[in-house]
Design a protein around this motif. Structure first.
Motif, PDB file in Angstrom:
ATOM      1  N   HIS A 117       0.858  -1.186   0.000  1.00 37.68           N
ATOM      2  CA  HIS A 117       0.000   0.000   0.000  1.00 37.68           C
ATOM      3  C   HIS A 117       0.893   1.235   0.000  1.00 37.68           C
ATOM      4  N   HIS A 118       0.672   2.117  -0.954  1.00 42.21           N
ATOM      5  CA  HIS A 118       1.550   3.274  -1.133  1.00 42.21           C
ATOM      6  C   HIS A 118       1.695   4.106   0.150  1.00 42.21           C
ATOM      7  N   LEU A 119       0.593   4.270   0.873  1.00 44.90           N
ATOM      8  CA  LEU A 119       0.642   5.132   2.067  1.00 44.90           C
ATOM      9  C   LEU A 119       1.346   4.444   3.225  1.00 44.90           C
TER      10      LEU A 119
ATOM     11  N   GLY B 136       3.787   2.595   2.644  1.00 47.03           N
ATOM     12  CA  GLY B 136       5.154   2.848   2.196  1.00 47.03           C
ATOM     13  C   GLY B 136       5.671   4.175   2.733  1.00 47.03           C
ATOM     14  N   HIS B 137       4.872   5.246   2.600  1.00 44.06           N
ATOM     15  CA  HIS B 137       5.312   6.552   3.114  1.00 44.06           C
ATOM     16  C   HIS B 137       5.628   6.485   4.609  1.00 44.06           C
ATOM     17  N   LEU B 138       4.829   5.723   5.362  1.00 47.01           N
ATOM     18  CA  LEU B 138       5.076   5.614   6.810  1.00 47.01           C
ATOM     19  C   LEU B 138       6.411   4.936   7.092  1.00 47.01           C
TER      20      LEU B 138
ATOM     21  N   ILE C 117       1.497  13.847   4.071  1.00 50.80           N
ATOM     22  CA  ILE C 117       0.968  14.990   3.320  1.00 50.80           C
ATOM     23  C   ILE C 117       1.646  15.007   1.953  1.00 50.80           C
ATOM     24  N   SER C 118       0.848  14.684   0.931  1.00 47.10           N
ATOM     25  CA  SER C 118       1.411  14.607  -0.419  1.00 47.10           C
ATOM     26  C   SER C 118       0.470  15.293  -1.390  1.00 47.10           C
ATOM     27  N   GLY C 119       0.748  15.120  -2.672  1.00 46.97           N
ATOM     28  CA  GLY C 119      -0.112  15.721  -3.686  1.00 46.97           C
ATOM     29  C   GLY C 119      -1.473  15.052  -3.745  1.00 46.97           C
TER      30      GLY C 119
ATOM     31  N   THR D  27       9.358  12.441  -1.128  1.00 48.00           N
ATOM     32  CA  THR D  27       8.563  12.273  -2.349  1.00 48.00           C
ATOM     33  C   THR D  27       8.563  10.787  -2.732  1.00 48.00           C
ATOM     34  N   ASP D  28       7.778  10.445  -3.746  1.00 43.39           N
ATOM     35  CA  ASP D  28       7.586   9.034  -4.061  1.00 43.39           C
ATOM     36  C   ASP D  28       8.894   8.345  -4.443  1.00 43.39           C
ATOM     37  N   ASN D  29       9.104   7.186  -3.861  1.00 43.84           N
ATOM     38  CA  ASN D  29      10.352   6.456  -4.108  1.00 43.84           C
ATOM     39  C   ASN D  29      10.124   4.976  -3.806  1.00 43.84           C
TER      40      ASN D  29
HETATM   41 ZN    ZN Z   1       3.199   9.442  -2.401  1.00 40.33          ZN
END
Ligand code: ZN
Ligand code: KG4
Length: 344
Positions: A113-115, A117-119, A138-140, A309-311
């Motif tokens: 899950h992308h979010l 991932g951010h965590l 907090i992203s786009g 940012t996304d990675n």
């Molecule tokens: Zn993102």
């Protein structure tokens, strides 16, 4: 030690990373991020163009990540790919590529899950960014405030009722003639803006509750955006006013976000706040959050811009957790929606 190949294609970054993780800690061996610049022309991400660009880039980007890490495909133990949320066509490129690799090599595949991932991104930069914490993504595309008592357990504390915070930066950036994405440009302009010249509304500063749930911490950006539209209409010389308008806007966003985070910390009692998503690059926001939290004995943990940012590094890290959690390889489609996310 598990060697993970992470892949991320959910929006406008084609990324691959190699992560080597053991029982304690994980080491990032490589991370390649190719940002698609074609969208700047359209002042927003054009989904079909994003898919096409991913299709061209994913093979070379993955090869490059393996080469940078000095790892052969044979030595990879696990493939982790963003399975959603994101642009469907863009996700499809990454997931199809990952499935192809998994079938061809017999390696296990995990959908991330992308979010989540951010965590997991921040801990790659800052080993102290471990649960329990309050997470702010907090992203786009997203604005999420979460209570994270342990990895894999996520309680939603609040989200945006309209625009994501980054989306508001992008729209106000366009309004001010700053191009896309708006966030970095607004931050640059705001740095030389007069903070006293414009005072914009702070939407839902103390509000954002939901019926029957006084602890909800929803945010809203639409009233602030409208205030900017009206201000710009009334300005004669936009070029001269731009830094001041940018400063007024950014200060309003910072106030709202800081207030919500302080409330989240007060409600949950968590000692740490972990930041993620593209807007986490904003130094003024980070400084404001760090100082407000410091005054209450809590700490802010923010990733470097590369990991904000996304990675694919964050996807590899979350994939490592998910695979260990499941105790066996798990299927790319099986992990949605946000695993473990609940509103208790
Ligand atoms: Zn993102
Ligand atoms: O996480 P991300 O790369 O992609 C999404 O998943 O959306 O975030 C991109 C967002 C954009 O809206 C961009 O304007 C914003 O992050 N952003 C910033 C800054 N750098 C990027 N916003 C405010 N200040 C910045 N310095």
């Amino acid at each position: 030690m598990t060697t993970v190949l992470g892949l991320e294609t959910s929006c406008d970054e084609t990324s691959a990373a190699v992560l080597q993780g053991g029982a304690v800690g994980a080491r990032l061996a490589s991370c390649v991020i190719l940002s698609q610049d074609v969208h700047a022309v359209y002042r927003g991400v054009v989904p079909e163009l994003a898919s096409r660009a991913h299709l061209k880039a994913i093979g070379p980007v993955a090869d490059r990540a393996l080469a940078d890490a000095g790892v052969a495909l044979d030595d990879v133990d696990l493939i982790a790919v963003t399975a959603g949320p994101g642009l469907v066509g863009a996700l499809l490129v990454g997931v199809s590529y990952a499935k192809g690799l998994a079938v061809a090599t017999g390696k296990p595949l995990v959908g991330v899950h992308h979010l989540e991932g951010h965590l997991f991104g921040t801990v790659l930069d800052d080993p102290a960014a471990e649960p329990p914490f309050v997470g702010l993504i907090i992203s786009g595309g997203h604005t999420l405030l979460l209570d994270v008592p342990a990895w894999g357990a996520y309680r939603l504390l609040g989200e945006t009722r309209d625009d994501a915070v980054g989306e508001a930066f992008d729209k106000v950036g366009a309004l001010l003639g700053l191009g896309f994405p708006g966030g970095p440009a607004i931050e640059r302009e705001a740095a030389r803006g007069d903070p006293a010249r414009w005072r914009f509304p702070r939407p839902m500063l103390h509000g954002g509750q939901r019926p029957g749930d006084p602890d909800y911490l929803d945010l809203s950006m639409s009233g602030l955006k409208t205030a900017l539209v009206l201000a710009v209409r009334g300005v004669d010389d936009l070029a001269a006013e731009r830094p001041h308008l940018a400063r007024g806007f950014q200060d309003a966003v910072i106030d709202v976000v800081t207030q919500k985070v302080l409330r989240a910390v007060a409600i949950t009692g968590r000692p740490r706040v972990v930041l993620g998503g593209g807007v986490a690059c904003n130094q003024a926001l980070r400084a404001a959050l760090a100082s407000a939290l410091g005054a209450r004995g809590a700490t802010l943990h923010a990733p470097t811009p590369r990991i904000s940012t996304d990675n694919a590094a964050m996807i590899a890290r979350a994939g490592l957790f998910r695979a260990a959690e499941a105790g066996r390889p798990i299927d790319a489609e099986a992990r949605l929606p946000f695993p473990g996310l609940e509103r208790a």
